[in-house]
Enzyme design. Structure first.
Site, PDB file in Angstrom:
ATOM      1  N   ASP A 264       0.875  -1.163   0.000  1.00 28.88           N
ATOM      2  CA  ASP A 264       0.000   0.000   0.000  1.00 28.88           C
ATOM      3  C   ASP A 264       0.917   1.219   0.000  1.00 28.88           C
ATOM      4  O   ASP A 264       2.111   1.122   0.289  1.00 28.88           O
ATOM      5  CB  ASP A 264      -0.926  -0.016   1.226  1.00 28.88           C
ATOM      6  CG  ASP A 264      -2.121   0.903   1.012  1.00 28.88           C
ATOM      7  OD1 ASP A 264      -3.152   0.693   1.683  1.00 28.88           O
ATOM      8  OD2 ASP A 264      -2.035   1.800   0.152  1.00 28.88           O
TER       9      ASP A 264
HETATM   10  C1  GLC Z   1      -4.342   4.420  -0.164  1.00 30.25           C
HETATM   11  C2  GLC Z   1      -5.227   3.217   0.062  1.00 30.25           C
HETATM   12  C3  GLC Z   1      -5.182   2.232  -1.068  1.00 30.25           C
HETATM   13  C4  GLC Z   1      -4.972   2.990  -2.364  1.00 30.25           C
HETATM   14  C5  GLC Z   1      -3.588   3.555  -2.324  1.00 30.25           C
HETATM   15  C6  GLC Z   1      -3.300   4.433  -3.546  1.00 30.25           C
HETATM   16  O1  GLC Z   1      -3.760   4.851   1.020  1.00 30.25           O
HETATM   17  O2  GLC Z   1      -5.072   2.522   1.283  1.00 30.25           O
HETATM   18  O3  GLC Z   1      -6.410   1.501  -1.065  1.00 30.25           O
HETATM   19  O4  GLC Z   1      -5.117   2.128  -3.480  1.00 30.25           O
HETATM   20  O5  GLC Z   1      -3.344   4.325  -1.150  1.00 30.25           O
HETATM   21  O6  GLC Z   1      -4.123   5.539  -3.559  1.00 30.25           O
END
Ligand code: GLC
Length: 745
Positions: A264
């Site tokens: 993430d």
């Molecule tokens: C965010 C989310 C994730 C998302 C990523 C990119 O913090 O937790 O679901 O796809 O970052 O935006």
């Protein structure tokens, strides 16, 4: 020149031209994928290998320019393709050609209980991602609804692993049919947004294998997801995105999964842990991106830090090569696949899909005196009251926020559909959230209202008094501590004084319908004072049209709840037994973390309310129709058998009403005696049948070993214990219409 010399030079020319004509193996799509991967790998320098494993911008990773291997572009999200951002920004770049179709929330998709809708959804959103030239769509979210307070429940498929697995698998197949990878998230046991970066989910193997992992297994193993996103949280003491147990032992070990583990955004905190813990690609780490000191992406944990560790022998090149193979496999399945379809965006087909899924997901929870659908013979004037009748819901909520091409609000949908037949008046009722933009996407609304709450209430009461029917559109929205990433809700109650307002309106007009627009459960203390209740979800572009079609009776509602509607948090194991929101602790390695012991273990949702004989407001799997259904007697094709036999449970279902309708018939299995504790019953099958008035259809369910087994964490295996079982067939988890016993010898 002699003939021989001419022939020789001709052969040489041919050989050369042949050599020029046939590309190197890694570029030759007629060659087996694994051979192409090995060929590309053999041509890469160490530096090039490492460069593949981390971002070069907010949402992209470099390919291998020297080999003509393209960049890998990712983008959010599970309900629509996020608008373009600048190279290293979260904020939108302000393009004018990146509006999208905003599809319904995934909880709405789950509420359709119709895997055909999941396929349609995946195919459609995948076409939009393909059109936008994204190789990886950062979704679907498949985390289990463990607490109604979790800010991201709207992005997930509800509380039951079987339902979530079935819906996620066909969503994945649909997206990937476009040559676009899904990135199933957030692996794993990531079930609250409060303290999401530091929560340490302390969860048993039984709960992991029976509750929190099945949807990930269905997405990766059954549906072949090409990438997966590791969550921010820790699981049993180690960060999920490079968790030895989750990633190496289970995902890449037991499941033999060949895809890419993507962190993430900002979930990586250490090179050695990430490299050894099975992470393949690092995104979103907190640098200032293209800082004044050159490309800050080189400072990523899996960039120069990793490269230097390879040079000094800390890390093996074999381990590196496994990661690189996975990224090459992902790239060749997507960006290097020249046979991919071209995709499409904002097409009539996608808008129709959006509306269809929304119409199939809306759940009719109460309908006393056949208040709905709205009929001319009893209603002339309709008072539409509530902020959610006019509020844009496709903007906000975190990374799933979208720049939808359009959004039809409920009031607009009602006016379009019923405006010529009824007097429709609108009153705001309350001012809740006046969000005007998120990530630089403007809502194009100015929801400020100069009136005091008292004035707003008085105006609403007046409108209600003069009407034959009140439609109250309330619920939550996409702002903090509502349905939004990064925060959890602080209470089960509706915000902005809606409970009091609903009671006030019901006191002046008993013909009141409440449409709750939310992605998660709320308390309904006013339930007995209203005639009808609808769970409306976030329906995306076509919200107003889908909602009006249901209220006008053009569409017969057929959705069923994908989660339990608790009357209070005491009815939810995560709160009754758990330690939500967790206990702070200083960990010598991970620093200040928050332990969240999953004391509810496998008893999540109806598994908890069944066990404790609790009566929730509405049970899992519940939903009404404008018609009625009668269930006959369930039969089973055999009474005894061995664990490896398959049994068929059959039951006739009849539409006993006066209009066509669809019913979701649910099969639960009860293991009447087991050496380890098991839930009273568990969902192991469902079928949505569409029946004309008077029509009967026999629904058949196949029961196999999977439906009978539980995970014995001592033996570390799925077991089916001999003994008596029951197949229970019903219209919801609390409305079993027939059951039949059988025995496993
Ligand atoms: C965010 C989310 C994730 C998302 C990523 C990119 O913090 O937790 O679901 O796809 O970052 O935006």
């Amino acid at each position: 020149m002699k003939i021989k010399e001419i022939l020789l030079s001709a052969c040489a020319l041919f050989a050369m031209s042949a050599a020029v004509a046939s590309p190197p193996v890694y570029l030759d799509e007629s060659k087996p994928l694994e051979d192409r991967i090995e060929d590309a790998l053999s041509r890469m320098s160490l530096k090039e290998k490492v460069s593949l494993l981390h971002a070069q911008s907010k949402f992209s990773a470099p390919g291998v320019p020297s080999l003509g291997i393209p960049e890998l572009w990712t983008d959010d999200g599970p309900m629509g393709v996020r608008p373009e951002v600048l190279w290293d920004e979260w904020d939108q770049a302000g393009w004018t050609n990146d509006s999208c179709t905003a599809f319904p929330s995934l909880t709405c998709l789950a509420a359709t209980w119709n895997t055909d809708m999941a396929s349609l959804y995946g195919k459609s959103i995948g076409e939009e991602a393909r059109y936008r030239n994204k190789s990886v769509l950062l979704g679907p979210g498949v985390n289990i609804y463990r607490t109604p307070l979790c800010g991201r429940n709207f992005e997930y498929f509800g509380e039951d692993p079987y339902l979530a697995s079935a819906m996620a698998a066909d969503y994945v197949r649909g997206v990937q049919s476009n040559g676009v990878a899904v990135c199933v998230k957030h692996f794993a046991a990531n079930n609250n947004e409060a303290n999401r970066y530091t929560t340490n989910s302390v969860v048993s193997d039984r709960a992991l294998y029976e509750i929190y992992l099945p949807a990930f297994k269905a997405a990766t193993v059954d549906a072949g997801a090409w990438s997966l996103m590791g969550g921010y949280n820790l699981v049993n003491g180690q960060h999920a995105t490079y968790n030895q147990r989750l990633v190496n032992d289970i995902l890449k070990g037991e499941w033999q999964w060949d895809g890419v583990v993507i962190s993430d955004w900002g979930a990586v905190h250490d090179t050695k842990q990430a490299v050894e813990g099975g992470l393949d690609m690092e995104f979103g780490t907190g640098t200032d991106g293209l800082g004044t000191k050159g490309n800050q992406y080189d400072n990523y944990w899996m960039a120069n830090n990793y490269y230097n560790g390879l040079l000094d022998g800390t890390y093996s090149e074999d381990q590196l090569n496994d990661k690189v193979r996975r990224v090459l496999r992902l790239t060749m399945r997507t960006a290097m696949n020249r046979n991919r379809p071209w995709g499409s965006i904002n097409s009539p087909e996608h808008h129709a899909a959006c509306r269809k899924i929304g119409e199939e997901g809306v759940v009719l929870l109460k309908n006393d005196d056949k208040t709905l659908p709205i009929l001319k013979d009893r209603v002339r004037r309709i008072a539409v009251i509530g902020e959610n009748a006019i509020k844009r819901m496709t903007v906000g909520g975190g990374s799933s926020s979208l720049k939808a091409l359009y959004e039809v609000y409920p009031l607009e949908g009602l006016q379009a559909r019923l405006g010529n037949e009824f007097d429709i008046v609108y009153e705001r009722g309350y001012v809740g959230d006046t969000l005007t933009f998120y990530n630089n996407v403007w809502t194009k609304q100015h929801l400020d209202d100069p009136r005091t709450p008292e004035q707003l209430t008085a105006d609403a009461v007046k409108a209600a008094k003069d009407a034959d029917l009140v439609l109250f559109f309330g619920g939550l929205n996409k702002s903090d501590h509502q349905d939004a990433e990064g925060t959890d809700r602080l209470t089960l109650d509706l915000p902005y004084g809606q409970n009091e307002l609903i009671e006030t309106l019901a006191a002046v007009n008993p013909n009141i319908v409440v449409v709750n627009i939310s992605g998660t459960g709320v308390a309904m203390p006013w339930l007995d004072k209203v005639k009808a209740v609808i769970q409306g979800w976030y329906l995306g572009n076509e919200t107003g049209h889908a909602m009006a079609a249901i209220l006008a009776g053009d569409v017969n509602p057929s959705g069923k709840l994908p989660y339990t509607y608790y009357a209070s948090l005491d009815q939810c194991g995560a709160h009754k037994l758990g330690e939500y929101p967790g206990t702070p602790r200083h960990d010598p390695v991970e620093g200040d973390i928050i332990d969240m012991h999953y004391n509810d273990d496998i008893f999540v949702g109806y598994r908890f309310t069944d066990k404790n004989k609790l009566k929730p407001t509405f049970p899992f799997g519940y939903g009404l129709s404008y018609t009625t259904f009668d269930y006959g007697k369930a039969t089973i094709d055999r009474k005894k058998g061995t664990a490896d036999d398959t049994f068929t449970v059959s039951i006739p279902v009849t539409n006993t009403g006066d209009r066509e309708g669809s019913e979701v018939v649910q099969l639960y299995i009860a293991d009447l005696k087991s050496s380890l504790p098991r839930p009273v019953k568990e969902l192991k099958g469902f079928a949505k049948v569409n029946l004309a008035p008077g029509q009967t259809e026999t629904v058949n369910f196949t029961i196999s070993r999977d439906a009978l087994s539980y995970f014995d964490d001592k033996a570390h295996q799925w077991v089916v214990e001999p003994g008596k079982f029951e197949a229970l067939v019903g219209a919801s988890s609390a409305d079993i219409r027939s059951k039949v016993g059988f025995e496993i010898e």
